[in-house]
Design a protein around this motif. Structure first.
Motif, PDB file in Angstrom:
ATOM      1  N   ASP A   1      11.614  35.115  41.908  1.00 35.87           N
ATOM      2  CA  ASP A   1      10.530  36.025  41.553  1.00 35.87           C
ATOM      3  C   ASP A   1       9.502  35.982  42.680  1.00 35.87           C
ATOM      4  O   ASP A   1       8.740  35.024  42.816  1.00 35.87           O
ATOM      5  CB  ASP A   1       9.898  35.585  40.234  1.00 35.87           C
TER       6      ASP A   1
ATOM      7  N   GLU B   1       6.854  37.557  43.233  1.00 39.65           N
ATOM      8  CA  GLU B   1       5.447  37.556  42.818  1.00 39.65           C
ATOM      9  C   GLU B   1       4.944  36.131  42.638  1.00 39.65           C
ATOM     10  O   GLU B   1       3.776  35.837  42.892  1.00 39.65           O
ATOM     11  CB  GLU B   1       5.295  38.318  41.492  1.00 39.65           C
ATOM     12  N   GLN B   2       5.841  35.252  42.193  1.00 39.15           N
ATOM     13  CA  GLN B   2       5.453  33.879  41.891  1.00 39.15           C
ATOM     14  C   GLN B   2       5.546  32.957  43.104  1.00 39.15           C
ATOM     15  O   GLN B   2       4.824  31.971  43.182  1.00 39.15           O
ATOM     16  CB  GLN B   2       6.343  33.324  40.777  1.00 39.15           C
ATOM     17  N   CYS B   3       6.479  33.218  44.006  1.00 42.03           N
ATOM     18  CA  CYS B   3       6.737  32.316  45.136  1.00 42.03           C
ATOM     19  C   CYS B   3       5.466  32.106  45.962  1.00 42.03           C
ATOM     20  O   CYS B   3       4.783  33.068  46.320  1.00 42.03           O
ATOM     21  CB  CYS B   3       7.835  32.917  46.012  1.00 42.03           C
TER      22      CYS B   3
ATOM     23  N   VAL C   1       6.250  26.277  41.350  1.00 41.64           N
ATOM     24  CA  VAL C   1       5.682  27.331  40.499  1.00 41.64           C
ATOM     25  C   VAL C   1       6.757  27.994  39.628  1.00 41.64           C
ATOM     26  O   VAL C   1       6.546  29.074  39.070  1.00 41.64           O
ATOM     27  CB  VAL C   1       4.951  28.399  41.347  1.00 41.64           C
TER      28      VAL C   1
ATOM     29  N   ALA D   1       9.481  29.619  40.259  1.00 42.72           N
ATOM     30  CA  ALA D   1       9.730  31.007  40.656  1.00 42.72           C
ATOM     31  C   ALA D   1      11.218  31.340  40.756  1.00 42.72           C
ATOM     32  O   ALA D   1      11.578  32.498  40.965  1.00 42.72           O
ATOM     33  CB  ALA D   1       9.055  31.290  42.005  1.00 42.72           C
TER      34      ALA D   1
END
Ligand code: SF4
Length: 64
Positions: free
Chosen positions: A7, A9-11, A54, A56
């Protein structure tokens, strides 16, 4: 068959997955992508899933 994906957006670009399993993960435009989701055994990929700070990295059912 399941496959791994990131993902983006999360990385946060920490580099863990890219250094642990470069056969699967690499940086593209400063974020990790799974450039070859089947490039390494699942247990090695799972280490990245578990180790990502996180969370991700995820598994999903592969589209037919
Ligand atoms: S371990 Fe997670 S945060 Fe670090 S580069 Fe890989 S996907 Fe991004």
């Amino acid at each position: 068959m399941k496959e791994v994906y990131v993902d983006r957006e999360q990385c946060i670009s920490c580099g863990l997955c890219v250094s642990l399993v470069p056969e699967v993960f690499r940086f593209e435009e400063d974020k990790s992508i799974a450039h070859d989701p089947h490039g390494a055994p699942e247990n090695r990929i799972q280490e990245c899933v578990d180790g990502c700070p996180v969370s991700a990295i995820h598994w999903r059912e592969e589209q037919e």
